[in-house]
Design a protein around this motif. Structure first.
Motif, short mmCIF file in Angstrom:
data_model
loop_
_atom_site.label_atom_id
_atom_site.label_comp_id
_atom_site.label_asym_id
_atom_site.label_seq_id
_atom_site.Cartn_x
_atom_site.Cartn_y
_atom_site.Cartn_z
N CYS A 47 0.84 -1.20 0.00
CA CYS A 47 0.00 0.00 0.00
C CYS A 47 0.87 1.25 0.00
CB CYS A 47 -0.90 0.02 1.22
SG CYS A 47 -2.04 -1.38 1.31
N PHE A 48 0.39 2.25 -0.71
CA PHE A 48 1.10 3.52 -0.84
C PHE A 48 0.15 4.66 -0.50
CE2 PHE A 48 3.02 0.45 -3.61
CZ PHE A 48 4.38 0.64 -3.44
N GLU A 49 0.69 5.78 -0.01
CA GLU A 49 -0.13 6.95 0.29
C GLU A 49 -0.54 7.70 -0.97
OE1 GLU A 49 2.25 9.29 2.98
OE2 GLU A 49 1.21 8.44 4.71
N ASP A 50 0.05 7.36 -2.10
CA ASP A 50 -0.14 8.12 -3.32
C ASP A 50 -0.49 7.20 -4.49
OD1 ASP A 50 0.36 10.73 -4.83
OD2 ASP A 50 1.75 9.37 -5.85
N THR A 51 -1.43 7.62 -5.32
CA THR A 51 -1.83 6.81 -6.48
C THR A 51 -0.70 6.66 -7.49
OG1 THR A 51 -4.10 7.54 -6.20
CG2 THR A 51 -3.54 6.60 -8.32
N LYS A 52 0.08 7.72 -7.71
CA LYS A 52 1.19 7.64 -8.67
C LYS A 52 2.24 6.63 -8.23
CE LYS A 52 0.73 12.22 -10.66
NZ LYS A 52 1.39 13.49 -10.95
N ALA A 53 2.49 6.57 -6.94
CA ALA A 53 3.46 5.59 -6.43
C ALA A 53 2.93 4.17 -6.66
CB ALA A 53 3.72 5.83 -4.94
N LYS A 54 1.63 3.98 -6.43
CA LYS A 54 1.02 2.67 -6.68
C LYS A 54 1.17 2.29 -8.15
CE LYS A 54 -3.46 0.58 -7.26
NZ LYS A 54 -4.89 0.84 -7.32
N GLU A 55 0.91 3.23 -9.05
CA GLU A 55 1.01 2.95 -10.48
C GLU A 55 2.45 2.63 -10.88
OE1 GLU A 55 -0.75 6.45 -12.18
OE2 GLU A 55 -2.78 5.82 -11.61
N SER A 56 3.41 3.34 -10.29
CA SER A 56 4.82 3.05 -10.57
C SER A 56 5.19 1.66 -10.09
CB SER A 56 5.72 4.08 -9.88
OG SER A 56 5.55 5.35 -10.44
N PHE A 57 4.65 1.26 -8.93
CA PHE A 57 4.91 -0.06 -8.39
C PHE A 57 4.30 -1.14 -9.29
CE2 PHE A 57 4.03 -3.65 -5.48
CZ PHE A 57 5.33 -3.90 -5.08
N ALA A 58 3.10 -0.87 -9.81
CA ALA A 58 2.46 -1.82 -10.73
C ALA A 58 3.32 -2.02 -11.98
CB ALA A 58 1.07 -1.34 -11.11
N LEU A 59 3.90 -0.94 -12.50
CA LEU A 59 4.79 -1.05 -13.66
C LEU A 59 6.03 -1.87 -13.32
CD1 LEU A 59 4.63 2.54 -15.19
CD2 LEU A 59 3.80 0.42 -16.22
N ALA A 60 6.56 -1.66 -12.12
CA ALA A 60 7.74 -2.43 -11.69
C ALA A 60 7.40 -3.92 -11.61
CB ALA A 60 8.24 -1.92 -10.33
N CYS A 61 6.22 -4.24 -11.07
CA CYS A 61 5.79 -5.64 -11.01
C CYS A 61 5.73 -6.23 -12.42
CB CYS A 61 4.43 -5.76 -10.34
SG CYS A 61 4.45 -5.44 -8.56
N ASP A 62 5.14 -5.48 -13.36
CA ASP A 62 5.07 -5.94 -14.75
C ASP A 62 6.45 -6.17 -15.32
OD1 ASP A 62 2.31 -5.87 -14.72
OD2 ASP A 62 2.16 -3.96 -15.77
N ASN A 63 7.36 -5.24 -15.06
CA ASN A 63 8.74 -5.36 -15.59
C ASN A 63 9.45 -6.59 -15.03
OD1 ASN A 63 8.49 -3.04 -17.13
ND2 ASN A 63 9.40 -1.72 -15.59
N PHE A 64 9.15 -6.95 -13.79
CA PHE A 64 9.75 -8.13 -13.17
C PHE A 64 8.99 -9.41 -13.50
CE2 PHE A 64 11.19 -5.00 -9.75
CZ PHE A 64 12.45 -4.85 -10.31
N GLY A 65 7.86 -9.30 -14.19
CA GLY A 65 7.06 -10.46 -14.54
C GLY A 65 6.31 -11.04 -13.35
N ILE A 66 5.99 -10.21 -12.38
CA ILE A 66 5.28 -10.65 -11.18
C ILE A 66 3.85 -10.10 -11.27
CG2 ILE A 66 5.18 -10.56 -8.67
CD1 ILE A 66 8.25 -10.09 -8.76
N PRO A 67 2.85 -10.98 -11.30
CA PRO A 67 1.47 -10.50 -11.42
C PRO A 67 1.02 -9.74 -10.17
CG PRO A 67 1.51 -12.88 -11.11
CD PRO A 67 2.94 -12.43 -11.22
N CYS A 68 0.22 -8.70 -10.38
CA CYS A 68 -0.36 -7.95 -9.27
C CYS A 68 -1.78 -7.57 -9.63
CB CYS A 68 0.48 -6.72 -8.94
SG CYS A 68 0.54 -5.47 -10.23
N GLN A 69 -2.56 -7.28 -8.61
CA GLN A 69 -3.94 -6.89 -8.82
C GLN A 69 -4.32 -5.85 -7.77
OE1 GLN A 69 -5.49 -10.87 -8.15
NE2 GLN A 69 -6.58 -10.16 -6.33
N ASP A 70 -5.32 -5.03 -8.08
CA ASP A 70 -5.79 -4.05 -7.10
C ASP A 70 -6.24 -4.77 -5.85
OD1 ASP A 70 -5.31 -1.72 -8.51
OD2 ASP A 70 -7.26 -1.74 -9.49
N GLY A 71 -5.94 -4.17 -4.73
CA GLY A 71 -6.33 -4.82 -3.49
C GLY A 71 -6.40 -3.86 -2.40
#
Length: 71
Positions: A47-71
């Motif tokens: 969890c992040f205090e900021d939506t942009k940080a969450k979106e950046s983290f989602a991109l990092a997960c994609d780049n590492f090939g690790i699936p993520c979902q909103d939660g």
């Protein structure tokens, strides 16, 4: 909790989870926001205090090939 909307659930363990913790820390520090981890039913919730940080983290997960979902 209103901050829950800025959370992603990932299914990772071991080194992958360590990698994601480091990435979350880097992203949060760069965005000057706080972040935390909670245990979810099917993975780990980042969890992040900021939506942009969450979106950046989602991109990092994609780049590492690790699936993520909103939660």
């Amino acid at each position: 909790m209103p901050k829950e909307k800025n959370c992603l659930i990932v299914r990772a363990a071991g080194r992958q989870l360590d990698l994601l913790r480091g990435e979350a820390s880097r992203i949060a520090k760069g965005s000057n926001v706080d972040w935390w981890i909670d245990q979810a039913e099917v993975g780990t919730r980042f969890c992040f205090e900021d939506t942009k940080a969450k979106e950046s983290f989602a991109l990092a997960c994609d780049n590492f090939g690790i699936p993520c979902q909103d939660g």
